[in-house]
Scaffold this motif. Sequence first.
Motif, mmCIF file in Angstrom:
data_model
loop_
_atom_site.group_PDB
_atom_site.id
_atom_site.type_symbol
_atom_site.label_atom_id
_atom_site.label_comp_id
_atom_site.label_asym_id
_atom_site.label_seq_id
_atom_site.Cartn_x
_atom_site.Cartn_y
_atom_site.Cartn_z
ATOM 1 N N ALA A 95 -11.515 16.142 -42.436
ATOM 2 C CA ALA A 95 -10.965 14.782 -42.436
ATOM 3 C C ALA A 95 -11.335 14.060 -41.145
ATOM 4 O O ALA A 95 -11.496 14.667 -40.096
ATOM 5 C CB ALA A 95 -9.451 14.847 -42.593
ATOM 6 N N VAL A 96 -11.500 12.771 -41.260
ATOM 7 C CA VAL A 96 -11.759 11.950 -40.084
ATOM 8 C C VAL A 96 -10.480 11.190 -39.757
ATOM 9 O O VAL A 96 -9.489 11.267 -40.483
ATOM 10 C CB VAL A 96 -12.928 10.969 -40.340
ATOM 11 N N ASP A 97 -10.487 10.473 -38.652
ATOM 12 C CA ASP A 97 -9.290 9.754 -38.222
ATOM 13 C C ASP A 97 -8.995 8.609 -39.185
ATOM 14 O O ASP A 97 -9.685 7.592 -39.191
ATOM 15 C CB ASP A 97 -9.495 9.229 -36.792
ATOM 16 N N ALA A 98 -7.954 8.782 -40.009
ATOM 17 C CA ALA A 98 -7.634 7.798 -41.033
ATOM 18 C C ALA A 98 -7.270 6.447 -40.438
ATOM 19 O O ALA A 98 -7.625 5.401 -40.992
ATOM 20 C CB ALA A 98 -6.495 8.316 -41.910
ATOM 21 N N LEU A 121 -17.750 7.313 -37.670
ATOM 22 C CA LEU A 121 -16.539 8.061 -37.999
ATOM 23 C C LEU A 121 -16.752 9.032 -39.153
ATOM 24 O O LEU A 121 -16.186 10.125 -39.178
ATOM 25 C CB LEU A 121 -15.410 7.086 -38.362
ATOM 26 N N ASN A 122 -17.570 8.630 -40.125
ATOM 27 C CA ASN A 122 -17.814 9.443 -41.318
ATOM 28 C C ASN A 122 -19.303 9.372 -41.658
ATOM 29 O O ASN A 122 -19.801 8.331 -42.101
ATOM 30 C CB ASN A 122 -16.972 8.938 -42.493
ATOM 31 N N ALA A 123 -19.990 10.480 -41.466
ATOM 32 C CA ALA A 123 -21.442 10.510 -41.681
ATOM 33 C C ALA A 123 -21.826 10.288 -43.138
ATOM 34 O O ALA A 123 -22.992 9.995 -43.434
ATOM 35 C CB ALA A 123 -22.015 11.840 -41.194
ATOM 36 N N LYS A 157 -11.811 10.658 -46.067
ATOM 37 C CA LYS A 157 -11.842 11.999 -46.651
ATOM 38 C C LYS A 157 -10.446 12.505 -47.001
ATOM 39 O O LYS A 157 -10.209 13.713 -47.060
ATOM 40 C CB LYS A 157 -12.555 12.987 -45.726
ATOM 41 N N GLU A 158 -9.536 11.580 -47.258
ATOM 42 C CA GLU A 158 -8.201 11.935 -47.728
ATOM 43 C C GLU A 158 -8.187 11.877 -49.248
ATOM 44 O O GLU A 158 -8.862 11.042 -49.851
ATOM 45 C CB GLU A 158 -7.159 10.949 -47.195
#
Length: 300
Positions: A95-98, A121-123, A157-158
């Motif tokens: 997970a990344v920082d939501a 933040l998200n590749a 990624k949630e």
Amino acid sequence: MHFIHDNRMLAERAFYCCLGIWLRIAAECEENLKKRKPAACNGLLRGILTGICVFGVTLSGCSSSNPETADTAGAETITQSSPAEETSIEEAEAAVDAAQVEAVLQSDAEIPLKLNELCALNADAYAWLEIPGTGISQPILQSSIDDEYYLTHNAAKEEAEDGAIYTEKVNGKDFSSPNTVLYGHHMKDDRFEKLHEYQDRTFFDENREVRIYLPEKMLVYRIFAAYPYDDRHLIAAYDFSDPIIFRNYLEEVFSIRQIDAFIDDTMDVTEDDKLITLETGVSGEPDQRYLVQAVLVEGQ
């Protein structure tokens, strides 16, 4: 001699057991390819590979005169290969920082800046979709592990029912494929629900531009078709890399005459063009999809 005979029996049993499993998996995979998405076969194919490994270890043990040595060697082989695979999956699905992702999505910054921040933040984020007049302005993601990951996960990624807008690995991230398919849910006020507004002729005529932002450029498309469709997986059903198949497919689209379908037959779209297909569901009709298709008219 008795030990060798027992091992042969074990090997035969393992073979027939694995053969039955492989045949069942192959049948399920074929059915998934016909009905939905080829990504559904990923787990099944991993099952086949696992079965091969298990059968190989069993044979290795049976061919040895020392069963303890054979079992130990097999265990060492499995132990050495598993951690690397597990680490890769964990890293890809981490997970990344939501809060940071949400801040980017809600920001008033220009789309190219938002895209760059989200990519950091998200590749898996690689492009941004904007359709003026619809309110649709969302990032596009593509998982490196599971094509359907973003069907049930958001950009952070949630796990999320509305998922995200995404593409499959069969389509490159540079939109150079003959037909790039973008998927999104049709829940109220989410993702691709607004696509159904193209069922109104006036709305279709007045909102024809689609913009795809990439880190290095922007692509501009013009919508030429919007219509209900069945749940066939387009890329599995049609080989768009084959010019003849692509041409025949376009002829099918331009021949649609449904009352709730709008096709601009004044536009010249050929197999040499680059298309995007925006695909979403239809409320109350699980076997139906709604497609909005556009052709590339400008890349800058």
